[in-house]
Structure formats: C-alpha cells, structure tokens
Design a protein around this motif. Structure first.
Motif, PDB file in Angstrom:
ATOM      1  N   ASP A   1       8.101  -2.797  -5.498  1.00  0.00           N
ATOM      2  CA  ASP A   1       8.551  -3.509  -6.687  1.00  0.00           C
ATOM      3  C   ASP A   1       8.185  -4.990  -6.566  1.00  0.00           C
ATOM      4  N   GLU A   2       8.360  -5.705  -7.640  1.00  0.00           N
ATOM      5  CA  GLU A   2       7.902  -7.096  -7.700  1.00  0.00           C
ATOM      6  C   GLU A   2       8.559  -7.999  -6.671  1.00  0.00           C
TER       7      GLU A   2
ATOM      8  N   ILE B   1       3.794 -10.857  -3.517  1.00  0.00           N
ATOM      9  CA  ILE B   1       3.403 -12.253  -3.670  1.00  0.00           C
ATOM     10  C   ILE B   1       2.516 -12.347  -4.895  1.00  0.00           C
ATOM     11  N   ASP B   2       2.470 -13.534  -5.477  1.00  0.00           N
ATOM     12  CA  ASP B   2       1.705 -13.725  -6.706  1.00  0.00           C
ATOM     13  C   ASP B   2       0.896 -15.002  -6.560  1.00  0.00           C
ATOM     14  N   PHE B   3      -0.334 -14.869  -6.105  1.00  0.00           N
ATOM     15  CA  PHE B   3      -1.183 -16.042  -5.985  1.00  0.00           C
ATOM     16  C   PHE B   3      -2.592 -15.783  -6.504  1.00  0.00           C
ATOM     17  N   LEU B   4      -2.816 -14.602  -7.009  1.00  0.00           N
ATOM     18  CA  LEU B   4      -4.163 -14.233  -7.449  1.00  0.00           C
ATOM     19  C   LEU B   4      -4.206 -14.081  -8.960  1.00  0.00           C
ATOM     20  N   GLU B   5      -3.970 -15.181  -9.665  1.00  0.00           N
ATOM     21  CA  GLU B   5      -4.051 -15.207 -11.125  1.00  0.00           C
ATOM     22  C   GLU B   5      -3.198 -14.126 -11.780  1.00  0.00           C
ATOM     23  N   GLY B   6      -1.964 -14.031 -11.311  1.00  0.00           N
ATOM     24  CA  GLY B   6      -0.997 -13.180 -11.978  1.00  0.00           C
ATOM     25  C   GLY B   6      -0.843 -11.775 -11.452  1.00  0.00           C
ATOM     26  N   ILE B   7      -1.718 -11.292 -10.581  1.00  0.00           N
ATOM     27  CA  ILE B   7      -1.513  -9.944 -10.040  1.00  0.00           C
ATOM     28  C   ILE B   7      -0.585 -10.032  -8.840  1.00  0.00           C
TER      29      ILE B   7
ATOM     30  N   PRO C   1       4.800  -9.529   5.106  1.00  0.00           N
ATOM     31  CA  PRO C   1       6.147  -9.481   5.702  1.00  0.00           C
ATOM     32  C   PRO C   1       7.007  -8.332   5.161  1.00  0.00           C
ATOM     33  N   ARG C   2       6.890  -8.020   3.878  1.00  0.00           N
ATOM     34  CA  ARG C   2       7.682  -6.914   3.310  1.00  0.00           C
ATOM     35  C   ARG C   2       7.187  -5.569   3.825  1.00  0.00           C
ATOM     36  N   MET C   3       5.863  -5.456   4.011  1.00  0.00           N
ATOM     37  CA  MET C   3       5.328  -4.231   4.602  1.00  0.00           C
ATOM     38  C   MET C   3       5.848  -4.076   6.029  1.00  0.00           C
ATOM     39  N   LEU C   4       5.826  -5.158   6.783  1.00  0.00           N
ATOM     40  CA  LEU C   4       6.306  -5.122   8.155  1.00  0.00           C
ATOM     41  C   LEU C   4       7.776  -4.723   8.208  1.00  0.00           C
ATOM     42  N   ASN C   5       8.577  -5.241   7.310  1.00  0.00           N
ATOM     43  CA  ASN C   5       9.996  -4.871   7.264  1.00  0.00           C
ATOM     44  C   ASN C   5      10.156  -3.363   7.059  1.00  0.00           C
ATOM     45  N   ALA C   6       9.371  -2.795   6.159  1.00  0.00           N
ATOM     46  CA  ALA C   6       9.457  -1.351   5.908  1.00  0.00           C
ATOM     47  C   ALA C   6       9.028  -0.556   7.144  1.00  0.00           C
TER      48      ALA C   6
ATOM     49  N   PRO D   1      -5.074  -4.567  -0.621  1.00  0.00           N
ATOM     50  CA  PRO D   1      -3.922  -4.905  -1.463  1.00  0.00           C
ATOM     51  C   PRO D   1      -3.297  -3.669  -2.104  1.00  0.00           C
ATOM     52  N   THR D   2      -1.981  -3.760  -2.314  1.00  0.00           N
ATOM     53  CA  THR D   2      -1.240  -2.734  -3.045  1.00  0.00           C
ATOM     54  C   THR D   2      -0.498  -3.424  -4.179  1.00  0.00           C
ATOM     55  N   PRO D   3      -0.897  -3.182  -5.430  1.00  0.00           N
ATOM     56  CA  PRO D   3      -0.225  -3.819  -6.563  1.00  0.00           C
ATOM     57  C   PRO D   3       1.201  -3.309  -6.762  1.00  0.00           C
ATOM     58  N   ALA D   4       2.028  -4.177  -7.329  1.00  0.00           N
ATOM     59  CA  ALA D   4       3.383  -3.778  -7.711  1.00  0.00           C
ATOM     60  C   ALA D   4       3.299  -2.548  -8.605  1.00  0.00           C
TER      61      ALA D   4
END
Length: 130
Positions: free
Chosen positions: A15-16, A20-26, A32-37, A68-71
C-alpha cells in the motif's frame, strides 16, 4: 534445535504507506519496508520452535532490491533457514512481485532471552536519563 531447511512464505499487499514517491508521482515499495516484511516473516517462522521466554532479533542483512514494485501490487516473500549455529540463524530470502523477482537477501537473526534483552535495553535508557 533442528530447523535447518524449514521455509515459510507470505504475501504482502503493497500500500502507499509502504512506498516512496520520488519518480514523478509513481509510488514504489521502499527498501526499508521490504526489509521489515522480511524480518517479520523470518521471526515468525522460527518462533514456534523457541522455548518460552525466547525470541529472535535481527543481526545482519545483505539485501539486493533489484526491481521496483508499484503500490497496489503484492509481494511474495519466501524465506528458508539456511544454517543454524548456536544462537545464530541464517535465512535465505527471495521476494517476487506480481511480475518478477524483485529482491534477494541473506538475513541473520540471533536467539535472545527476552527478559535479559529487555533488562539490557532498560539499563541503557536509565543511564541516558541520569
């Protein structure tokens, strides 16, 4: 403890708030969130094999986040216990999104006595307040 070779997998919806959002809105899954999982899956996998009063804590990780894995997509995390040596447990991990493999990792955790660990942490907190 004979847990070498056990494995577990989990599916996580990206989920969002995990992105992170640094690539023109995607918005894409952050490392870090992947590592937590990954850490939570590895911890949950071995907890049933531990004695009462014991748990594991993360010690090291070598994570290669390669795509990358999009929201809105899911990730599937597959973890295997690769080695057990004393209190050290080593895991090999692969992560896939709905399209491709997006990460690999080697993660080490150590078995700890929860009461002793909490006591050490509290003593540090008490020393920092003084």
């Amino acid at each position: 403890m004979d847990i070498k070779g056990i494995s577990k997998e989990s599916i996580v919806s990206v989920d969002e708030c995990m992105c992170i959002d640094f690539l023109e809105g995607i918005k894409v899954l952050s490392t870090p969130r992947m590592l937590n999982a990954i850490e939570m899956l590895c911890r949950d996998m071995v907890r049933p094999y531990l004695q009462d009063g014991y748990d594991t804590v993360g010690y090291s990780v070598n994570l290669r986040h390669t795509a990358p894995t999009p929201a809105g997509m899911n990730i599937k995390i597959i973890a295997n216990v690769r080695e057990v040596e004393g209190r050290r447990i080593e895991f090999s991990v692969e992560v896939y999104d709905d399209i491709e493999k997006v990460a690999t990792a080697v993660h080490e955790r150590y078995i700890i006595n929860k009461e002793r660990f909490i006591g050490r942490a509290r003593s540090k907190l008490n020393r920092s307040i003084e």
